[in-house]
Design a protein around this motif. Structure first.
Motif, PDB file in Angstrom:
ATOM      1  N   PHE A  35     -69.926  32.918  60.503  1.00 13.68           N
ATOM      2  CA  PHE A  35     -69.611  32.116  61.686  1.00 13.68           C
ATOM      3  C   PHE A  35     -69.109  30.711  61.355  1.00 13.68           C
ATOM      4  N   VAL A  42     -77.593  28.322  62.339  1.00 10.20           N
ATOM      5  CA  VAL A  42     -77.532  29.727  62.730  1.00 10.20           C
ATOM      6  C   VAL A  42     -78.718  30.031  63.652  1.00 10.20           C
ATOM      7  N   LEU A  54     -80.331  37.984  66.911  1.00 12.06           N
ATOM      8  CA  LEU A  54     -79.443  36.876  67.243  1.00 12.06           C
ATOM      9  C   LEU A  54     -79.322  36.821  68.762  1.00 12.06           C
ATOM     10  N   TRP A  58     -73.811  37.046  69.819  1.00 11.39           N
ATOM     11  CA  TRP A  58     -73.720  36.742  68.384  1.00 11.39           C
ATOM     12  C   TRP A  58     -73.669  37.999  67.520  1.00 11.39           C
TER      13      TRP A  58
END
Length: 190
Positions: A35, A42, A54, A58
Motif C-alpha cells: 500500500f 498499516v 484489515l 483493504w
C-alpha cells in the motif's frame, strides 16, 4: 508494532513472544510495501490466536508460520495460507483416520511410510489454508474439508463451499494458498 501489538507481545513468553513479534513485523512490512505506507500506518488487527484482519476495503490477509519461516498472503478476495516444513514428522495414519473425510482417507489407503506422510502433509496444508479462507477453526472444520493430495480445489461438506487451492514447494517448505483473486503474485518468505 502498534500499541495493541506491543501490549499483546508483553503478555506472551519465550518462543511464542518471538514468533508473534516476527510475524506481526513481517505482515506490517509486506502490507506497507503493498500500500506504499509506513509500516506503523498499516491498519492491521492481529491479536494472538486470531486471524489477522484489515478494515473493509483493504482486502484480505492470511498468516502462517512454522519455526523457521513466516508466510503472509494478501488478496482483494478472501484468502488463506498454510506453510509447513516438508520434513515435518507427524503420525500420518492416525491423523488422517481421526480428522480427514472418508474420500481423502481412501486415497491414502495404499500408502505407507514416507509416501503416506507426504500425502497427508499435502492434504493438511490445503485443508488448513481452506479453513483460514473460511475463517473457521481446525477443531471444528478440519474434518469438513476434502482435498486430496493432487486436487486443486478444496470442498466443504456442510457449507457446500469450493475454493481453489494452489500448493507450492519451496524446499524445505510446502505452502498452500486457498482462494484469493485467481493468481499468485510476488512470493517472498521470511
Amino acid at each position: 508494532l502498534s500499541g495493541q501489538e506491543q501490549q499483546d507481545l508483553s503478555s506472551l513468553q519465550g518462543a511464542r513472544q518471538a514468533s508473534f513479534r516476527r510475524s506481526r513485523l513481517w505482515m506490517r512490512r509486506c502490507l506497507a510495501d503493498r500500500f506504499d505506507l509506513d509500516p506503523a500506518d498499516v491498519p492491521l488487527a492481529a491479536p494472538p490466536g486470531a486471524p489477522p484482519t484489515l478494515p473493509p476495503g483493504w482486502g484480505w490477509i492470511s498468516l502462517s508460520h512454522c519455526p523457521d519461516v513466516v508466510a503472509v498472503v494478501w488478496s482483494s478476495q478472501p484468502v488463506g495460507v498454510d506453510v509447513e516444513r516438508l520434513d515435518r514428522r507427524l503420525a500420518a495414519a492416525a491423523l488422517a483416520r481421526r480428522f480427514f473425510a472418508p474420500g481423502d482417507c481412501q486415497e491414502l489407503k495404499p500408502l505407507e511410510g514416507e509416501s503416506l506422510r507426504g500425502a497427508v502433509l499435502q492434504q493438511w496444508v490445503a485443508k488448513e489454508a481452506a479453513i483460514k479462507w473460511q475463517r473457521g477453526t481446525l477443531a471444528k472444520d478440519l474434518g469438513q474439508w476434502s482435498c486430496t493430495a493432487e486436487d486443486h480445489t478444496a470442498r466443504h461438506a456442510k457449507g457446500r463451499w469450493e475454493v481453489p487451492v494452489c500448493r507450492i514447494r519451496f524446499s524445505p517448505w510446502l505452502v498452500a494458498v486457498a482462494g484469493g483473486d485467481g493468481h499468485i503474485g510476488p512470493v517472498c518468505l521470511a
